[in-house]
Write a protein that holds these residues in place. Structure first.
Motif, PDB file in Angstrom:
ATOM      1  N   ARG A  44       0.880  -1.172   0.000  1.00  0.00           N
ATOM      2  CA  ARG A  44       0.000   0.000   0.000  1.00  0.00           C
ATOM      3  C   ARG A  44       0.912   1.215   0.000  1.00  0.00           C
ATOM      4  NH1 ARG A  44      -2.278   2.700   4.178  1.00  0.00           N
ATOM      5  NH2 ARG A  44      -1.820   1.005   5.635  1.00  0.00           N
ATOM      6  N   ILE A  45       0.690   2.098  -0.973  1.00  0.00           N
ATOM      7  CA  ILE A  45       1.618   3.210  -1.199  1.00  0.00           C
ATOM      8  C   ILE A  45       0.873   4.524  -1.064  1.00  0.00           C
ATOM      9  CG2 ILE A  45       3.329   4.164  -2.814  1.00  0.00           C
ATOM     10  CD1 ILE A  45       2.443   1.259  -4.306  1.00  0.00           C
ATOM     11  N   ARG A  46       1.459   5.451  -0.305  1.00  0.00           N
ATOM     12  CA  ARG A  46       0.934   6.811  -0.240  1.00  0.00           C
ATOM     13  C   ARG A  46       1.530   7.588  -1.408  1.00  0.00           C
ATOM     14  NH1 ARG A  46      -1.838   9.815   3.061  1.00  0.00           N
ATOM     15  NH2 ARG A  46      -1.959   8.112   4.560  1.00  0.00           N
ATOM     16  N   MET A  47       0.679   8.014  -2.329  1.00  0.00           N
ATOM     17  CA  MET A  47       1.150   8.742  -3.505  1.00  0.00           C
ATOM     18  C   MET A  47       1.690  10.122  -3.104  1.00  0.00           C
ATOM     19  SD  MET A  47       0.765   7.086  -6.402  1.00  0.00           S
ATOM     20  CE  MET A  47       1.671   5.869  -5.503  1.00  0.00           C
ATOM     21  N   LYS A  48       2.821  10.481  -3.679  1.00  0.00           N
ATOM     22  CA  LYS A  48       3.435  11.779  -3.379  1.00  0.00           C
ATOM     23  C   LYS A  48       3.619  12.631  -4.630  1.00  0.00           C
ATOM     24  CE  LYS A  48       3.956  11.855   1.045  1.00  0.00           C
ATOM     25  NZ  LYS A  48       3.217  12.917   1.773  1.00  0.00           N
ATOM     26  N   ALA A  49       3.888  11.990  -5.767  1.00  0.00           N
ATOM     27  CA  ALA A  49       4.097  12.722  -7.028  1.00  0.00           C
ATOM     28  C   ALA A  49       3.395  11.960  -8.143  1.00  0.00           C
ATOM     29  CB  ALA A  49       5.585  12.850  -7.331  1.00  0.00           C
ATOM     30  N   VAL A  50       2.529  12.654  -8.867  1.00  0.00           N
ATOM     31  CA  VAL A  50       1.832  12.043 -10.008  1.00  0.00           C
ATOM     32  C   VAL A  50       1.867  13.028 -11.176  1.00  0.00           C
ATOM     33  CG1 VAL A  50      -0.323  11.016 -10.863  1.00  0.00           C
ATOM     34  CG2 VAL A  50       0.279  10.768  -8.441  1.00  0.00           C
ATOM     35  N   GLY A  51       2.385  12.583 -12.323  1.00  0.00           N
ATOM     36  CA  GLY A  51       2.462  13.433 -13.505  1.00  0.00           C
ATOM     37  C   GLY A  51       1.246  13.234 -14.397  1.00  0.00           C
ATOM     38  N   GLY A  82       5.736   7.259  -4.675  1.00  0.00           N
ATOM     39  CA  GLY A  82       5.192   7.511  -3.340  1.00  0.00           C
ATOM     40  C   GLY A  82       5.999   6.816  -2.267  1.00  0.00           C
ATOM     41  N   ILE A  83       5.383   6.703  -1.094  1.00  0.00           N
ATOM     42  CA  ILE A  83       6.058   6.135   0.076  1.00  0.00           C
ATOM     43  C   ILE A  83       5.270   4.913   0.546  1.00  0.00           C
ATOM     44  CG2 ILE A  83       6.753   6.578   2.475  1.00  0.00           C
ATOM     45  CD1 ILE A  83       7.083   9.554   1.652  1.00  0.00           C
ATOM     46  N   ILE A  84       5.975   3.825   0.784  1.00  0.00           N
ATOM     47  CA  ILE A  84       5.331   2.589   1.241  1.00  0.00           C
ATOM     48  C   ILE A  84       4.734   2.802   2.635  1.00  0.00           C
ATOM     49  CG2 ILE A  84       5.704   0.160   1.869  1.00  0.00           C
ATOM     50  CD1 ILE A  84       6.044   0.550  -1.114  1.00  0.00           C
ATOM     51  N   GLU A  85       3.440   2.458   2.755  1.00  0.00           N
ATOM     52  CA  GLU A  85       2.749   2.552   4.054  1.00  0.00           C
ATOM     53  C   GLU A  85       2.648   1.182   4.727  1.00  0.00           C
ATOM     54  OE1 GLU A  85       0.169   5.179   5.467  1.00  0.00           O
ATOM     55  OE2 GLU A  85       1.794   6.426   4.750  1.00  0.00           O
ATOM     56  N   GLU A  86       2.462   0.149   3.903  1.00  0.00           N
ATOM     57  CA  GLU A  86       2.215  -1.188   4.444  1.00  0.00           C
ATOM     58  C   GLU A  86       2.577  -2.206   3.375  1.00  0.00           C
ATOM     59  OE1 GLU A  86      -1.544  -3.636   6.485  1.00  0.00           O
ATOM     60  OE2 GLU A  86      -1.937  -1.799   5.365  1.00  0.00           O
ATOM     61  N   VAL A  87       3.106  -3.351   3.804  1.00  0.00           N
ATOM     62  CA  VAL A  87       3.419  -4.404   2.834  1.00  0.00           C
ATOM     63  C   VAL A  87       2.760  -5.715   3.236  1.00  0.00           C
ATOM     64  CG1 VAL A  87       5.611  -3.396   2.060  1.00  0.00           C
ATOM     65  CG2 VAL A  87       5.614  -4.998   3.976  1.00  0.00           C
ATOM     66  N   GLY A  88       2.448  -6.543   2.218  1.00  0.00           N
ATOM     67  CA  GLY A  88       1.850  -7.852   2.476  1.00  0.00           C
ATOM     68  C   GLY A  88       2.837  -8.788   3.146  1.00  0.00           C
ATOM     69  N   ALA A  89       2.301  -9.874   3.703  1.00  0.00           N
ATOM     70  CA  ALA A  89       3.099 -10.796   4.530  1.00  0.00           C
ATOM     71  C   ALA A  89       4.271 -11.422   3.783  1.00  0.00           C
ATOM     72  CB  ALA A  89       2.180 -11.886   5.078  1.00  0.00           C
ATOM     73  N   GLU A  90       4.167 -11.578   2.447  1.00  0.00           N
ATOM     74  CA  GLU A  90       5.231 -12.244   1.686  1.00  0.00           C
ATOM     75  C   GLU A  90       6.255 -11.272   1.095  1.00  0.00           C
ATOM     76  OE1 GLU A  90       5.407 -15.667   1.255  1.00  0.00           O
ATOM     77  OE2 GLU A  90       3.776 -15.737   2.707  1.00  0.00           O
ATOM     78  N   VAL A  91       6.067  -9.980   1.304  1.00  0.00           N
ATOM     79  CA  VAL A  91       6.957  -8.995   0.663  1.00  0.00           C
ATOM     80  C   VAL A  91       8.264  -8.898   1.447  1.00  0.00           C
ATOM     81  CG1 VAL A  91       7.249  -6.560   0.031  1.00  0.00           C
ATOM     82  CG2 VAL A  91       5.039  -7.695  -0.316  1.00  0.00           C
ATOM     83  N   LYS A  92       9.388  -9.131   0.720  1.00  0.00           N
ATOM     84  CA  LYS A  92      10.697  -9.150   1.384  1.00  0.00           C
ATOM     85  C   LYS A  92      11.550  -7.918   1.039  1.00  0.00           C
ATOM     86  CE  LYS A  92      10.242 -13.606   2.712  1.00  0.00           C
ATOM     87  NZ  LYS A  92       8.780 -13.679   2.687  1.00  0.00           N
ATOM     88  N   ASN A  93      11.258  -7.273  -0.098  1.00  0.00           N
ATOM     89  CA  ASN A  93      12.196  -6.261  -0.609  1.00  0.00           C
ATOM     90  C   ASN A  93      11.849  -4.835  -0.213  1.00  0.00           C
ATOM     91  OD1 ASN A  93       9.882  -6.545  -2.248  1.00  0.00           O
ATOM     92  ND2 ASN A  93      10.896  -5.540  -3.968  1.00  0.00           N
TER      93      ASN A  93
END
Length: 363
Positions: A44-51, A82-93
């Motif tokens: 889940r990503i908080r958007m910061k810049a959108v063109g 944007g900036i990552i707010e939350e990641v799923g259980a399998e996300v490692k990177n």
């Protein structure tokens, strides 16, 4: 760790996620946008810049682009970071707080094209703000984590959002094998022509000539490093004379031409100006059906190369930005916040053209 994986507090319960919805011709409204649940491989990503891209404007003005038709309300936007707010259980990177550039297309990874690595041609592609898929001009989005690319400390979120248009130029240069011995002609000095110019230089092209109908855009191209700029008309009768002008400006043969406009006239000019044995890349999509002199080009063994979006470009784009080989900052000419009034103004500014190159939202 809750059920949803790593999170930064519970702010998401308190605030409603808002997005810019395309509701009809010239009708954009900021309205609530309910996010899908976070899957194990999602972020889940908080958007910061959108063109704003030309395609976004096209949908706003006509509710369609080529064969894609907007049939129901759709969230707009696809050039984003944007900036990552939350990641799923399998996300490692990735972890919350990471700044990321987002690749906007999700391919199926099951078809032959995907398996061959040509996932940009996947017929099942789900691409931000290509109907019926919702886009990214929103407070937050959910997206596969493997399509989120971490930004180095010296690359801004705005530059991260510029990786999307830059990717088109990088993909075109890869397809055309641009290198230190390739003289390049770029037809069109709009945002895609300009990123193609920047990419061609980063790939090592020693000489780049750019062509446009607009003096201001040509002056920007010169500032960005074009060796020569040639002003042309929109009149088909001028093609022969303009080809001579282009050849003179290049001083040597044109090895590769990038048509970043995609009109009968630009393609006819590119085919005529390119040296025998050279390549013409069709990047722009101005006309869906063209009448161009293919036979004389075929007799000179000109290869015509199609370009559609990009594949596997984000790591290279980010490296070009990190190293300073490419500077996209001068392309961002206008900035807006994320209010109803500013969203409407931003799209009007982008549609108006003139001295506008890239319009960027700061959320």
């Amino acid at each position: 760790m809750g059920k949803g994986g790593m999170s930064r507090g519970n702010s998401e319960e308190e605030e409603e996620n808002m997005a810019a919805w395309l509701l009809g011709v010239n009708n954009l409204k900021i309205q609530p946008f309910k996010l899908p649940p976070l899957g194990p491989h999602d972020a889940r990503i908080r958007m910061k810049a959108v063109g704003i891209c030309g395609s976004d404007v096209h949908y706003l003005k006509e509710m369609k682009l080529a064969d894609f038709v907007v049939k129901e309300p759709m969230v707009i936007g696809h050039e984003c970071a944007g900036i990552i707010e939350e990641v799923g259980a399998e996300v490692k990177n990735l972890v919350p707080g990471d700044r990321v550039a987002v690749e906007p297309g999700i391919s199926c990874w099951r078809c032959n094209l995907c398996k061959e690595g040509r996932y940009n041609l996947c017929t099942e592609m789900k691409f931000f703000a290509t109907p019926p898929v919702h886009g990214s001009l929103a407070n937050q989005i959910v997206h596969p984590a493997d399509l989120c690319f971490k930004l180095p400390d010296n690359v801004t979120l705005e530059e991260g959002a510029m990786c999307e248009p830059l990717s088109v130029g990088v993909h075109a240069c890869r397809r055309a094998n641009i290198g230190p011995e390739t003289n390049v002609l770029v037809m069109g000095a709009g945002p895609i022509g300009l990123v193609t110019l920047l990419a061609a230089r980063a790939f090592g092209s020693p000489r780049i000539v750019i062509v446009d109908v607009d003096d201001y855009r040509l002056s920007v191209a010169k500032e960005l490093g074009a060796d020569e700029a040639v002003k042309v008309s929109t009149d088909m009768k001028d093609v022969a004379a303009e080809i001579e002008q282009i050849k003179k400006a290049m001083g040597d043969g044109v090895d590769v031409s990038f048509d970043c406009a995609g009109f009968n006239k630009t393609m006819t000019t590119a085919l005529g100006a390119t040296s025998s044995g050279g390549k013409v890349c069709l990047v722009g999509m101005g006309h869906s059906i063209m009448t161009v002199p293919l036979t004389p080009a075929a007799v000179r063994e000109i290869d015509v190369i199609g370009i559609f979006r990009y594949k596997n470009t984000w790591p290279l784009c980010i490296e070009f930005l990190r190293s300073g080989k490419i500077d996209v900052k001068p392309l961002i000419t206008h900035r807006y916040g994320f209010s109803q009034k500013e969203v409407e103004e931003a799209f009007e500014t982008s549609a108006h053209g003139g001295k506008t190159i890239k319009v960027m939202f700061n959320l």
